[in-house]
Every structure is written in structure tokens, then in C-alpha cells.
Design an enzyme around this catalytic site. Structure first.
Site, PDB file in Angstrom:
ATOM      1  CD  GLU A  16       4.986  -0.669  12.729  1.00 29.72           C
ATOM      2  OE1 GLU A  16       3.742  -0.550  12.956  1.00 29.72           O
ATOM      3  OE2 GLU A  16       5.857   0.170  12.941  1.00 29.72           O
ATOM      4  CD  GLU A  58       8.413   0.644  10.884  1.00 28.57           C
ATOM      5  OE1 GLU A  58       7.496   1.194  10.238  1.00 28.57           O
ATOM      6  OE2 GLU A  58       8.886  -0.496  10.519  1.00 28.57           O
ATOM      7  CB  CYS A  69      -2.028   0.237   8.313  1.00 30.99           C
ATOM      8  SG  CYS A  69      -0.831   1.418   8.298  1.00 30.99           S
ATOM      9  CG  ASN A 111      -0.332  -0.112   2.510  1.00 27.32           C
ATOM     10  OD1 ASN A 111       0.503  -0.840   2.653  1.00 27.32           O
ATOM     11  ND2 ASN A 111      -1.303   0.387   3.446  1.00 27.32           N
TER      12      ASN A 111
HETATM   13  P1  NAP Z   1       0.883  -9.291   3.509  1.00 28.17           P
HETATM   14  O1  NAP Z   1       0.406 -10.098   2.657  1.00 28.17           O
HETATM   15  O2  NAP Z   1       1.038  -9.726   4.911  1.00 28.17           O
HETATM   16  O3  NAP Z   1       2.375  -8.862   2.833  1.00 28.17           O
HETATM   17  C1  NAP Z   1       3.429  -8.144   3.613  1.00 28.17           C
HETATM   18  C2  NAP Z   1       4.652  -8.390   2.857  1.00 28.17           C
HETATM   19  O4  NAP Z   1       5.059  -9.596   3.420  1.00 28.17           O
HETATM   20  C3  NAP Z   1       4.846  -8.688   1.327  1.00 28.17           C
HETATM   21  O5  NAP Z   1       6.115  -8.329   0.896  1.00 28.17           O
HETATM   22  C4  NAP Z   1       4.542 -10.023   1.137  1.00 28.17           C
HETATM   23  O6  NAP Z   1       4.972 -10.673  -0.092  1.00 28.17           O
HETATM   24  C5  NAP Z   1       5.136 -10.793   2.279  1.00 28.17           C
HETATM   25  N1  NAP Z   1       4.797 -12.173   2.824  1.00 28.17           N
HETATM   26  C6  NAP Z   1       3.666 -12.421   2.377  1.00 28.17           C
HETATM   27  N2  NAP Z   1       3.593 -13.787   2.989  1.00 28.17           N
HETATM   28  C7  NAP Z   1       5.059 -14.076   3.435  1.00 28.17           C
HETATM   29  C8  NAP Z   1       5.418 -15.083   4.509  1.00 28.17           C
HETATM   30  N3  NAP Z   1       4.760 -16.216   4.375  1.00 28.17           N
HETATM   31  N4  NAP Z   1       6.883 -14.913   4.506  1.00 28.17           N
HETATM   32  C9  NAP Z   1       7.626 -13.829   4.528  1.00 28.17           C
HETATM   33  N5  NAP Z   1       7.207 -12.806   3.741  1.00 28.17           N
HETATM   34  C10 NAP Z   1       5.907 -12.822   3.493  1.00 28.17           C
HETATM   35  O7  NAP Z   1       0.310  -7.623   3.459  1.00 28.17           O
HETATM   36  P2  NAP Z   1      -0.177  -7.023   2.430  1.00 28.17           P
HETATM   37  O8  NAP Z   1      -1.354  -7.511   1.926  1.00 28.17           O
HETATM   38  O9  NAP Z   1       0.743  -6.608   1.645  1.00 28.17           O
HETATM   39  O10 NAP Z   1      -0.553  -5.542   3.185  1.00 28.17           O
HETATM   40  C11 NAP Z   1      -1.642  -5.117   3.689  1.00 28.17           C
HETATM   41  C12 NAP Z   1      -1.627  -5.393   5.211  1.00 28.17           C
HETATM   42  O11 NAP Z   1      -0.655  -4.452   5.681  1.00 28.17           O
HETATM   43  C13 NAP Z   1      -2.880  -5.016   5.950  1.00 28.17           C
HETATM   44  O12 NAP Z   1      -3.376  -5.639   6.933  1.00 28.17           O
HETATM   45  C14 NAP Z   1      -2.438  -3.445   6.616  1.00 28.17           C
HETATM   46  O13 NAP Z   1      -3.038  -3.047   7.804  1.00 28.17           O
HETATM   47  C15 NAP Z   1      -0.924  -3.847   6.914  1.00 28.17           C
HETATM   48  N6  NAP Z   1      -0.188  -2.573   7.065  1.00 28.17           N
HETATM   49  C16 NAP Z   1       0.387  -2.158   8.326  1.00 28.17           C
HETATM   50  C17 NAP Z   1       0.925  -1.191   8.386  1.00 28.17           C
HETATM   51  C18 NAP Z   1       1.504  -0.746   9.665  1.00 28.17           C
HETATM   52  O14 NAP Z   1       2.355   0.198   9.849  1.00 28.17           O
HETATM   53  N7  NAP Z   1       1.049  -1.260  10.812  1.00 28.17           N
HETATM   54  C19 NAP Z   1       1.330  -0.339   7.286  1.00 28.17           C
HETATM   55  C20 NAP Z   1       0.753  -0.755   6.135  1.00 28.17           C
HETATM   56  C21 NAP Z   1       0.105  -1.756   5.951  1.00 28.17           C
HETATM   57  P3  NAP Z   1       4.036 -10.831  -1.456  1.00 28.17           P
HETATM   58  O15 NAP Z   1       3.719  -9.473  -1.875  1.00 28.17           O
HETATM   59  O16 NAP Z   1       5.118 -11.392  -2.335  1.00 28.17           O
HETATM   60  O17 NAP Z   1       2.879 -11.759  -0.898  1.00 28.17           O
END
Ligand code: NAP
Ligand code: MG
Length: 484
Positions: A245, A453, A279, A148
Site C-alpha cells: 500500500e 484492505e 495517503c 501517519n
Molecule cells: P516509509 O518510510 O516507507 O515507512 C513505512 C514503514 O516501513 C515504517 O514502519 C518504516 O520504519 C518501515 N521501513 C522503512 N524502510 C524500510 C526498509 N528498508 N525495510 C523494511 N521496512 C522499512 O513510509 P512513511 O514515511 O512512514 O509513510 C508515509 C508514506 O506512506 C507516504 O508515501 C504515504 O502515501 C504512504 N501511505 C500509504 C497508504 C496507503 O494505504 N496506500 C497509507 C498511508 C501512508 P521506520 O519508521 O523505522 O523508518
């Protein structure tokens, strides 16, 4: 274009499979890139481990000069970075320049903060001794980034991590690898070989290979709570620290001591910015009964007036969602709420035509039995509920496993004080939602993770305390064993 990885200071082609980067505004493949194979993941972590000795051994002013040079390098490719971000995220170009500027500022900020970072001298046991408490880098940090905010959330980690003497291996989300293609060129030019490395590929393969690699000393992850749980388990198995995070379900509380028309503007901004894919988006709002009807009326008008469109068009306010499956997920959550009695009062549907656009959607008649009020929606949806007294508002806001942020709209300091004392969240915004302040810590509690962070707190996150107990001279202690 096949793309490149940055490994050991060189931009090299990937040797893995192919990923298609889909332009979310058109729903078509924009470019295909070649991912890292397993050996390249190991090459990247090995390069980072080799580079660490030299990087952490640099005098701090020297290391800081490299970070300032990276900041200036970002400035030099500002337009290319903003365009890459616009293509990969679908977010309007008009906002992406600001995120590039924040990324630049963060490299300057941590270059300077690290220059004045010190340890402390603890009281020693006895005279003739020093107890040095040092803030030491971990070593190699694996940075896993969501789709995002691909540039900004990466720099939240990389700038402080490098500034205090760690080296990094970065994996972008597979959907959004484009801005890192540009940034890798900046790193290649301004950092010593191996200090920053990039890999590419699916989370399950490339991401997990990084996490379990014994060459990685700290895992810094931003993403979903489900993946965060899995990584926490893998790290526990390896006794490896992790910063998580994770997701959120941020509430907003609108009291009747503020103008509901203005509060509605703030809430609608916080709910629909980046098509709700933030997020810290406002995911649910509780409005005091006396203001409720007026608030709903204004929210509906504001949502209906949002200009969706081509993210490269300067008049566009909100772009598409990032992917078709996420849009389908959001529609399913809205439909599920409607089947349980909720009413759609604005939007409610995907937009016909190319791209993954979704109408800004406002619902009333919702309650906490609905998935829409409990699970992270991560889309352009604003459910509104009425409350009668402050106690009820705080109880509803706290009814979630998440703890990322919360917004409060009020003119009463006592209400603010009670809200920040009672709500277990990392950030409380009062009358001004979802703004970032690079000087203050950002992160969550509970199911939203535990990392901090930004701010000076990021320096703590990427260092660990070490102790040197130093007897200034070698003299026998009375308790040591003796020869006779
Ligand atoms: P995600 O599916 O959890 O993926 C995040 C990152 O981790 C991507 O680079 C993903 O790679 C990788 N990943 C996925 N599965 C993995 C595994 N089993 N082992 C290691 N790495 C893995 O999250 P997203 O869909 O990209 O992002 C949306 C989520 O992020 C939402 O829940 C949002 O709330 C959260 N978020 C939190 C914050 C915060 O600061 N707290 C900020 C922004 C977003 P791939 O793309 O190749 O799957
Ligand atoms: Mg994902």
C-alpha cells in the site's frame, strides 16, 4: 519509560538501541523507548510460527471470540489509545477517538466475516471424487506500518489477517510506536501467546530483518513507494508474496455544474486534514474555468480560517506536521514551484514557535513541469489549476505514475461514469472526498501498490487458494503402471 515488546504472549523490554519519540506539537522528546535487537526479531517470528499451528487449527467461532474480545479490550482503553495517538501523531484528539472506534469495529467486522468465509466445491474430473477449494491462511504475516495513521492502518492488516488464521509480527514506524504500546497490552490479554507479536526499530534494520526472515510467509507493507520498491525486490529474491500500500498524488476535479463554494469546502478538507499527511489527501485540484475564480477565492478564505494549534485543545482543527525534515521538504517544494512562476495565495510558510506547524498553503499558477504537481507532497499544500473541457481534466488527472484515489465534484452521472472508467485508481470519491468505508475495498494500482484492505476483499488478501483433489476410494486407475 523504556517501553515493551510483545513476544510469545509476554510483554518484555527491548534489548536494542534507543529511539526518541518526538512530540510534534512541541518539537521535544516526549519519551525514549528501547528497540528490539536482532535476536528478538527472530524470537518474534519464531513465536508467531509456533503459534500458527494452534491458531489456524482453532474452530472459527473460537478464533472469532478472541477477536471480539480484542475489540472489547480496545474499547476499554479507548482514552489511552486516543491520547497515545495524539502525542505520537500531533493529530487533534477530537479525531483520534474516531480512529480508535474504527479499529474496534474492524476487529468485530472481521470476527464475523471470517465466520461465514467458505471455499467452494469445484466440478471434479470424474464421479467418486471431490475437488475442495480451500481459502487457507499464509502463516506468519509481517505487518509494516507508517507513521501517519499508526493504529488504523495497522488494524487494516492485523484484524483480517488474524481472523482467517494467520499470526502476525508488527513493526510500527519508529516515529509513532506509542499506540502499539497500549494495543500490545490488549493483545497480551486476549490472544493466545505468539498469535500477535511486536518488534520495534528502524526500517532498515528491524524492518528488513523481518522481511528477509524465512519464518515470515507474507509481507504486508504500508508506506512510501521508494521503500515499497525495495521490499518488493527483497520479496522477489525470496519468492515471498507481498502486499504493498504505497504513496499517492490524488487529483480532484471540480466541474462547473456544482456550487464552487461547497466544492471548495470539500477540497480544502481533503487537502488539509491531518496537515495533508494522508495517503489519499487531495494533492492537486483542477477547476473548470467558469468556476475557477470563485473556487480560488473560497479556498483561500477557508485555508486561512483553519485553526492550527495544540492537538489536545478541542478547538484545534489541524495539528503540526509529524517532523521537522518533512516540513522542510514541503517548504522546499513550495519554494521550487514559486521559483518557476507559481503564486502563493494563502499561507506558504512554517509557523514560528515550537512544534512543526505549517500554514495551510494554497498556490495558483502551477503546471505539471513543477515537482509540486508530480511528487507526493504529503503536507498542507493545495495547488489549483484551471481546465477548459472534460478531456483536459481527465488527461491532467491521469498524468501521474500513482493510482491511489481521485475525487470528482459534479452533478452529472455521465461525468462520474467517464471519470471512474478512465481514471486508473483504487478509489473514486464523488462529492465526498477521503472518507473510509470499512465495508468496501481500499488500495491502489500502479505506483500506489496492489494490495486490497477492508471489505470482504481483505479476506482474499490474507488467504491463498488451495486445492484438495480427493478420490473417495482407492481404486486403480487405468493409466497407472501395472506389475506385469
Ligand atoms: P516509509 O518510510 O516507507 O515507512 C513505512 C514503514 O516501513 C515504517 O514502519 C518504516 O520504519 C518501515 N521501513 C522503512 N524502510 C524500510 C526498509 N528498508 N525495510 C523494511 N521496512 C522499512 O513510509 P512513511 O514515511 O512512514 O509513510 C508515509 C508514506 O506512506 C507516504 O508515501 C504515504 O502515501 C504512504 N501511505 C500509504 C497508504 C496507503 O494505504 N496506500 C497509507 C498511508 C501512508 P521506520 O519508521 O523505522 O523508518
Ligand atoms: Mg519514513
Amino acid at each position: 519509560m523504556t517501553g515493551h515488546l510483545l513476544i510469545d504472549g509476554r510483554l518484555v523490554p527491548g534489548r536494542g538501541g534507543q529511539i526518541d519519540v518526538i512530540d510534534p506539537a512541541r518539537g521535544e522528546v516526549h519519551v525514549s523507548l528501547v528497540t528490539s535487537d536482532h535476536a528478538q526479531v527472530l524470537e518474534a517470528t519464531a513465536a508467531a510460527a509456533r503459534a500458527w499451528a494452534g491458531w489456524q487449527g482453532l474452530a472459527q467461532p473460537e478464533r472469532s471470540r478472541h477477536l471480539h474480545a480484542v475489540a472489547e479490550g480496545i474499547e476499554a482503553v479507548r482514552d489511552r489509545l486516543a491520547e497515545a495517538l495524539t502525542l505520537e501523531t500531533g493529530r487533534p484528539l477530537t479525531r483520534n477517538h474516531m480512529y480508535v472506534d474504527m479499529a474496534r469495529d474492524l476487529f468485530h467486522q472481521y470476527a464475523e466475516l471470517a465466520r461465514v468465509l467458505g471455499g467452494r466445491l469445484a466440478p471434479s474430473n470424474d464421479p467418486g471424487q471431490l475437488s475442495l477449494v480451500l481459502r487457507a491462511p499464509y502463516g506468519v504475516v509481517a505487518c509494516l506500518i507508517p507513521w501517519n495513521y499508526p493504529l488504523l492502518l495497522m488494524v487494516f492488516k492485523v484484524a483480517p489477517a488474524l481472523a482467517v488464521g494467520n499470526t502476525v509480527v508488527i513493526k510500527p514506524a519508529s516515529e509513532t510506536p506509542l499506540s502499539l504500546q497500549v494495543l500490545a497490552e490488549v493483545f497480551a490479554e486476549h490472544l493466545p501467546p505468539g498469535v500477535a507479536n511486536t518488534v520495534m526499530g528502524s526500517g532498515r534494520e528491524v524492518g528488513e530483518a523481518l522481511v528477509v526472515d524465512p519464518g515470515v510467509d507474507l509481507v504486508a507493507f504500508t508506506g512510501s513507494t521508494d521503500v515499497g520498491k525495495r521490499l518488493a525486490g527483497l520479496c522477489a529474491e525470496a519468492v515471498k508474496p507481498s502486499h504493498l500500500e504505497l504513496g499517492g498524488k490524488d487529483p480532484a476535479i471540480v466541474h462547473d455544474d456544482v456550487d464552487p463554494a461547497i466544492a471548495a469546502q470539500g477540497v480544502v478538507w481533503a487537502a488539509f486534514l491531518n496537515a495533508g499527511q494522508v495517503c489519499t489527501s487531495t494533492e492537486r485540484v483542477y477547476v473548470q474555468r467558469a468556476s475557477y475564480d470563485s473556487f480560488v477565492e473560497h479556498a483561500v478564505k477557508l485555508a486561512a480560517a483553519i485553526r492550527l494549534g495544540d492537538p489536545f485543545d478541542v478547538s484545534t482543527q489541524v495539528g503540526p506536521m509529524r517532523s521537522e525534515d518533512r516540513r522542510e521538504g514541503v517548504v522546499a517544494m513550495v519554494d521550487d514551484a514559486v521559483s518557476q512562476g507559481a503564486e502563493v495565495v494563502a499561507g506558504g510558510h512554517p509557523v514560528d514557535g515550537p512544534g512543526f506547524f505549517m500554514e495551510p498553503t494554497v498556490l495558483t499558477g502551477v503546471d505539471h513541469t513543477m515537482r509540486l504537481m508530480r511528487d507526493e507532497t504529503f503536507g498542507p499544500v493545495l495547488p489549483i489549476m484551471a481546465f477548459d473541457d472534460d478531456e483536459e481534466a481527465l488527461r491532467l488527472a491521469a498524468d501521474t505514475p500513482y493510482g491511489l484515489g481521485a475525487s470528482v465534484y459534479t452533478s452529472s452521472p455521465a461525468r462520474v461514469e467517464e471519470a471512474y472508467r478512465r481514471l486508473r485508481v483504487g478509489t473514486v470519491w464523488v462529492n465526498d472526498p477521503v472518507v473510509d468505508n470499512l465495508a468496501a475495498p481500499f488500495g491502489g494500482v500502479r505506483a500506489s501498490g496492489d494490495a486490497r484492505e477492508l471489505g470482504v476483499e481483505a479476506l482474499d488478501s490474507f488467504t491463498t487458494a488451495r486445492h484438495v483433489h480427493w478420490n473417495l476410494e482407492l481404486v486403480p486407475k487405468p493409466w497407472w503402471f501395472r506389475e506385469e
